[in-house]
Design an enzyme around this catalytic site. Structure first.
Site, PDB file in Angstrom:
ATOM      1  N   LYS A 217      53.961  26.026  52.348  1.00 13.34           N
ATOM      2  CA  LYS A 217      55.174  25.217  52.486  1.00 13.34           C
ATOM      3  C   LYS A 217      56.422  26.008  52.109  1.00 13.34           C
ATOM      4  O   LYS A 217      57.522  25.438  52.047  1.00 13.34           O
ATOM      5  CB  LYS A 217      55.075  23.977  51.598  1.00 13.34           C
TER       6      LYS A 217
ATOM      7  N   HIS B 297      41.776  47.430  43.198  1.00 13.51           N
ATOM      8  CA  HIS B 297      40.777  46.416  42.880  1.00 13.51           C
ATOM      9  C   HIS B 297      40.149  46.852  41.552  1.00 13.51           C
ATOM     10  O   HIS B 297      39.033  47.356  41.512  1.00 13.51           O
ATOM     11  CB  HIS B 297      39.728  46.370  43.995  1.00 13.51           C
TER      12      HIS B 297
ATOM     13  N   ARG C 202      31.850  37.612  46.991  1.00  8.43           N
ATOM     14  CA  ARG C 202      31.370  38.184  45.734  1.00  8.43           C
ATOM     15  C   ARG C 202      32.402  38.142  44.621  1.00  8.43           C
ATOM     16  O   ARG C 202      32.126  37.698  43.516  1.00  8.43           O
ATOM     17  CB  ARG C 202      30.894  39.624  45.941  1.00  8.43           C
ATOM     18  N   THR C 203      33.605  38.635  44.892  1.00  4.43           N
ATOM     19  CA  THR C 203      34.595  38.728  43.820  1.00  4.43           C
ATOM     20  C   THR C 203      34.959  37.342  43.304  1.00  4.43           C
ATOM     21  O   THR C 203      35.005  37.107  42.093  1.00  4.43           O
ATOM     22  CB  THR C 203      35.849  39.477  44.309  1.00  4.43           C
TER      23      THR C 203
ATOM     24  N   ARG D 297      43.766  37.160  44.234  1.00  5.91           N
ATOM     25  CA  ARG D 297      43.631  38.113  45.343  1.00  5.91           C
ATOM     26  C   ARG D 297      44.668  37.759  46.386  1.00  5.91           C
ATOM     27  O   ARG D 297      44.869  36.583  46.707  1.00  5.91           O
ATOM     28  CB  ARG D 297      42.236  38.076  45.956  1.00  5.91           C
TER      29      ARG D 297
END
Length: 338
Positions: A86, A135, A57-58, A107
């Site tokens: 890496k 959030h 969703r986000t 995120r």
């Protein structure tokens, strides 16, 4: 708050006037989100969507919001597909990718990592969730949803709100940010329902009390949801536990279904959930038999996420007052699904 060019990292950046500004712009985004109008106000702009933790969703909501404003989206998903695998630092990643983007949404599973990234970025960064910390865009869309749902019931403001938060309150970053946002309002009653091991962090509880709010804590759901405007359910944040077996100790502890709703909730109690809801038999925190309940707002909540994120992009990139000037009617078939 000065929106233009700013990072959106924490709810603590906002005051009530800022919230009203975001909501006012979000309201104006409805024709575009509902596919009634098209705007190209961000034509040529690029969003770097960087999601180092699973998201549906986000991630898609932010990308959709940017596309609906006419911009383009470039995505990185998972550590294994990025140079971080890496050994590249967040600093170097930020310096490089901010040269490729006009705004970045990130995120990351580690609390504080998005702020660390933003400190090195050359463009605005929005926090799409950092560990169990915050959030902010979810809290904004949650509050926007609460306001709209209560307006449908004839309520004019959010002061005096009664809300129950249910489930994993220790690791649930959505409820952490929402509690901080509620501190901007008056005379709020917050009922915190969780196992003792998954209680809301004490610092957030104290912040609510310092704001003058009534805070009640309980480990029993049924009687605790009897006098609230909003029942906000959350899933067990399995990814924050040491093992799935530890999460299983709490999974399915609080299950809201139509029978419990009818028996304990007021007739207009709004049901919310940040999604995804865990519909597995052993969890099932919001039963499917609630799907026909008109007060189940979880899908309206998800739709509202696009509006709020469009508003954040428009404000951060300083085009909020230009959206309509770059608009036209939709010329393709679109289902009236909103």
């Amino acid at each position: 708050m000065k929106f233009s060019g700013s990072h959106i990292l924490s709810i603590s950046q906002f005051d009530r006037n800022d919230i009203e500004r975001v909501f006012e712009v979000a309201d104006r985004m409805v024709p575009y989100a509902h596919r009634e109008r098209v705007t190209k106000v961000l034509d040529g702009a690029i969003l770097g969507n960087m999601f180092f933790e699973p998201s549906t969703r986000t991630r898609v909501s932010f990308g959709c919001a940017f596309n609906l404003l006419g911009g383009e989206v470039r995505e990185t998903t998972g550590f294994e597909t990025s140079a971080i695998a890496k050994g590249e630092s967040l600093y170097d990643t930020a310096r490089v990718l901010s040269g490729y983007s006009d705004v970045i949404v990130m995120r990351h599973p580690v609390s504080g990592s998005v702020a660390e990234f933003a400190a090195a970025s050359r463009v605005p960064v929005m926090n799409g969730g950092d560990g169990s910390n915050e959030h902010p865009s979810q809290a904004l869309l949650d509050l926007y949803t609460i306001r709209k749902e209560l307006q449908h019931q004839g309520r004019s403001d959010l002061d005096g709100l009664r809300i129950a938060m249910i489930g994993d309150l220790k690791y649930g970053r959505t409820v952490h940010s929402l509690c901080k946002l509620l501190c901007l309002y008056k005379n709020v009653t917050v009922v915190l329902i969780s196992p003792n091991e998954l209680k809301m962090p004490e610092a957030i509880v104290e912040q609510l009390r310092q704001a003058g709010h009534t805070v009640q804590e309980s480990d029993v759901m049924e009687g605790s949801i009897s006098k609230v405007d909003i029942a906000y359910s959350t899933r067990i944040q399995e990814e924050r536990f040491a093992s799935p077996a530890e999460a299983d100790l709490y999974r399915g502890r609080y299950r809201l279904n139509q029978s419990i709703y009818t028996r304990y909730c007021e007739p207009n109690t709004v049901i919310m959930h940040p999604l995804p809801r865990d519909s597995r038999t052993e969890a099932n925190e919001l039963d499917n038999d609630l799907n026909d309940n008109p007060n189940l707002a979880i899908f309206r909540q998800a739709d509202n996420g696009v509006l709020v994120r469009m508003a954040l992009f428009a404000l951060t990139l300083d085009v909020a007052d230009q959206v309509d000037k770059a608009a036209r009617d939709v010329n393709w078939y679109t289902e009236r699904r909103f």
